[in-house]
Scaffold this motif. Structure first.
Motif, short mmCIF file in Angstrom:
data_model
loop_
_atom_site.label_atom_id
_atom_site.label_comp_id
_atom_site.label_asym_id
_atom_site.label_seq_id
_atom_site.Cartn_x
_atom_site.Cartn_y
_atom_site.Cartn_z
N PRO A 151 0.81 -1.22 0.00
CA PRO A 151 0.00 0.00 0.00
C PRO A 151 0.85 1.28 0.00
N ALA A 152 2.09 1.14 0.46
CA ALA A 152 2.95 2.33 0.54
C ALA A 152 3.61 2.66 -0.81
N TYR A 153 3.45 1.77 -1.78
CA TYR A 153 4.17 1.97 -3.05
C TYR A 153 3.65 3.19 -3.80
N SER A 154 4.58 4.03 -4.22
CA SER A 154 4.19 5.21 -5.00
C SER A 154 5.24 5.43 -6.08
N THR A 155 4.78 5.86 -7.25
CA THR A 155 5.73 6.07 -8.35
C THR A 155 6.14 7.53 -8.44
N LYS A 156 5.76 8.29 -7.41
CA LYS A 156 6.15 9.72 -7.40
C LYS A 156 7.55 9.88 -6.83
N LEU A 157 8.19 10.91 -7.30
CA LEU A 157 9.59 11.14 -6.93
C LEU A 157 9.71 12.45 -6.17
N ALA A 158 10.31 12.39 -4.97
CA ALA A 158 10.52 13.64 -4.22
C ALA A 158 11.80 14.30 -4.73
N VAL A 159 11.72 15.62 -4.92
CA VAL A 159 12.91 16.34 -5.38
C VAL A 159 13.46 17.14 -4.20
N PRO A 160 14.73 16.87 -3.81
CA PRO A 160 15.29 17.57 -2.66
C PRO A 160 15.16 19.10 -2.82
N PHE A 161 14.85 19.76 -1.76
CA PHE A 161 14.71 21.22 -1.67
C PHE A 161 13.39 21.76 -2.25
N PHE A 162 12.62 20.93 -2.97
CA PHE A 162 11.36 21.43 -3.56
C PHE A 162 10.20 20.53 -3.13
N LYS A 163 9.44 20.99 -2.13
CA LYS A 163 8.41 20.11 -1.57
C LYS A 163 7.23 19.89 -2.52
N ASP A 164 7.01 20.84 -3.44
CA ASP A 164 5.83 20.72 -4.30
C ASP A 164 6.12 20.03 -5.62
N ILE A 165 7.37 19.75 -5.88
CA ILE A 165 7.69 19.09 -7.16
C ILE A 165 7.79 17.58 -6.91
N LEU A 166 6.79 16.84 -7.40
CA LEU A 166 6.75 15.39 -7.19
C LEU A 166 6.42 14.70 -8.53
N PRO A 167 7.36 14.68 -9.48
CA PRO A 167 7.04 14.09 -10.77
C PRO A 167 6.65 12.62 -10.64
N ASN A 168 5.65 12.21 -11.42
CA ASN A 168 5.21 10.81 -11.39
C ASN A 168 5.90 10.05 -12.52
N LEU A 169 6.64 9.02 -12.17
CA LEU A 169 7.37 8.27 -13.19
C LEU A 169 6.55 7.10 -13.74
N PHE A 170 5.40 6.86 -13.14
CA PHE A 170 4.52 5.76 -13.55
C PHE A 170 5.33 4.46 -13.67
N ILE A 171 5.21 3.75 -14.78
CA ILE A 171 5.85 2.43 -14.94
C ILE A 171 7.39 2.55 -14.93
N PHE A 172 7.89 3.76 -15.30
CA PHE A 172 9.35 3.93 -15.36
C PHE A 172 9.98 4.00 -13.97
#
Ligand code: 57M
Length: 358
Positions: A151-172
Motif C-alpha cells: 500500500p505504501a508503493y508510490s511512483t512519485k519522486l521527491a525532489v530535494p529542496f522542492f516540496k511541491d515538485i513530485l514528478p510521477n514516473l509511472f511504470i518507469f
C-alpha cells in the motif's frame, strides 16, 4: 521478534509498552549489532584466514603490497551483526523489513559469488561484469516486484529542496529504482579501496536514512517537515540502526591498518540496501547527496575511463577511483581516509538540512 512476542503482553505487563517505540528498538538494534560484530569479529577473521580467503593485491599501487593476504569477505561479519539484530528488534509483520533484508542478503549473495570466484577459486577477475550486473538487476527487480503490491508503493519522486515538485514516473519508476540500487551498490564497491574508506560513509548514510525513514513513517512528523508520508516505513529505521552498529563493529577491525576487508559480499550488500532504503523513504534523489562521496568516486572513474578512451591513453587523474590519485601523489593512506570521512559527514549534513529547506 521481541516486539511481536512481548508488546502484545503490554496490557498485563506495562513495561512492555516500551517495545512499541521504533526509537527504543532502534537503539537496541544498534547495540546488539555492534556487540555481535565486535565479539564474533576475531572468530570470523581467524576462520577467513584459515580458509585462506586472503586478498590478492594488484601491484600498481605500491603502498598496497603490504596488504597482500589480508582476509577479505569481512562483509560476512557485517551480516552476522545486522541480520540477528534486525530480526530481534524489528516488527516482523512489517513487509518493508523483509524486503530490505531480501535486498541486503540478495546483493550480498552476488558479492559472495564474486568474492568466492576471486579468492577461493583464485580467478582474479571473479564474475564477469555482465553477469554481476545482471544478478544485481535481478535482485533489485525482485524486490521492486514485491514492493509494487504494497500500500505504501508510490511512483512519485521527491525532489530535494522542492516540496511541491513530485514528478510521477509511472511504470518507469521500477527501472529507476533498480538503477538506484545497482548504482548505489557499485558506488560503495568502487569506494572500498582503502581501510575504512567505504564503511564510514556507509554508516553515516545509514544514520541519515534512518532519520528519513523514521520521519516518513510518522504521519505527524512527515506532515510537519513536509516529506512524503509512507505508511509503515518507519520500521526500516531498525534496520538502519542495526547496519550502523554492525558497520562500526566491522570498522573496529577494518580501521587502518586493516585486519580484514569487507569484500564484495559487504560492499554490494551495503550499497544495495542503502539504495532500497532511499526508495522506501521516497528520497531516491537525495541518495546522490547523502552518498556524495560514492558519487564523486564513481564520477572519477567515468571521467578517467572516458578521457582515456577519447585521447587514446591520456589520464586526468593519476589513477581512478579518486582515492588512488591522492595515494599516488604521496598523501598517506590514513590522511586520505579521514579527509574522505569528513567530506561524507559534510554531505550527510547537507542532506539532513533538506528536511528544513523546502
Ligand atoms: C573493487 N577493489 C579494491 C577488497 C574490498 C573500472 C575500474 C575503476 C574498476 C576498479 C575496481 O576493480 N573496483 C572494484 C576495488 C581492492 O579491495 C577489495 O575489493 C573489495 C571491494 N570490492 O573489500 O576485498 C583493494 O583495495 C584495497 N583495500 C584496502 N582496504 C580496504 O578496507 O586497502 C580495500 C578495502 C584491496 C586493497 O588493496 O586489494 C581495489 O582497489 O582493487 N579498479 C580499480 O579500482 C583499479 N583502477 C584502475 O584500474 N584505474 C585505471 C582505469 C580506471 C582506467 C586508471 O585510472 O588508469 C585500481 N585497483 C587497484 N590498484 N587494486 C588500480 C590500482
Amino acid at each position: 521478534m521481541i516486539y511481536n512476542l512481548l508488546y502484545p503482553l503490554s496490557d498485563q505487563i506495562g513495561v512492555f509498552n516500551v517495545f512499541r517505540y521504533i526509537t527504543f528498538r532502534s537503539i537496541y538494534a544498534f547495540l546488539t549489532a555492534l556487540v555481535i560484530a565486535i565479539f564474533v569479529g576475531p572468530m570470523i577473521i581467524r576462520w577467513l584466514q584459515k580458509l585462506k580467503f586472503g586478498q590478492y593485491i594488484q601491484e600498481d599501487v605500491a603502498a598496497h603490497r603490504s596488504k597482500a593476504g589480508t582476509p577479505t569477505m569481512g562483509g560476512i561479519l557485517i551480516m552476522a551483526g545486522t541480520l540477528p539484530a534486525t530480526l530481534l528488534w524489528a516488527d516482523l509483520t512489517n513487509s518493508h523489513i523483509w524486503l530490505t533484508l531480501l535486498v541486503f542478503v540478495g546483493f550480498g549473495a552476488v558479492g559472495f559469488w564474486d568474492d568466492y570466484l576471486k579468492v577461493c577459486r583464485k580467478m582474479n577477475k571473479g564474475l564477469s561484469a555482465k553477469v554481476k550486473f545482471l544478478a544485481q538487476v535481478l535482485v533489485a527487480s525482485l524486490a521492486m516486484a514485491l514492493l509494487v503490491g504494497d500500500p505504501a508503493y508510490s511512483t512519485k519522486l521527491a525532489v530535494p529542496f522542492f516540496k511541491d515538485i513530485l514528478p510521477n514516473l509511472f511504470i518507469f519508476y521500477i527501472p529507476f529504482a533498480v538503477l538506484v540500487m545497482v548504482g548505489s551498490s557499485n558506488g560503495v564497491n568502487l569506494t572500498d579501496g582503502l581501510d575504512g574508506l567505504a564503511i564510514v560513509p556507509t554508516v553515516v548514510a545509514a544514520v541519515v536514512f534512518g532519520i528519513f525513514v523514521y520521519v516518513a513513517g510518522n504521519v505527524k512528523l512527515a506532515e510537519y517537515l513536509q516529506v512524503p508520508y509512507v505508511v509503515g516505513v518507519g520500521e526500516a529505521a531498525v534496520f538502519c540502526s542495526a547496519l550502523l552498529g554492525a558497520g562500526l563493529g566491522f570498522l573496529w577491525y577494518n580501521a587502518y591498518p586493516a585486519q580484514v576487508f569487507m569484500g564484495d559480499v559487504g560492499s554490494l550488500a551495503l550499497g544495495g540496501s542503502l539504495g532500497f532504503v532511499s526508495v522506501l523513504a521516497k528520497q531516491e534523489l537525495l541518495l546522490l547527496v547523502v552518498g556524495g562521496l560514492f558519487v564523486i568516486e564513481t564520477l572519477s572513474v567515468i571521467v578517467q575511463v572516458g578521457y582515456f578512451k577519447m585521447t587514446g591513453g591520456k589520464r586526468i587523474f593519476r589513477m581512478a577511483p579518486l582515492h588512488h590519485h591522492f595515494e599516488m601523489k604521496g598523501i598517506p593512506e590514513s590522511k586520505i581516509i579521514i579527509r574522505f570521512w569528513i567530506i561524507s559527514v559534510l554531505f550527510a549534513l547537507v542532506a539532513l538540512s533538506t528536511l528544513k529547506l523546502r
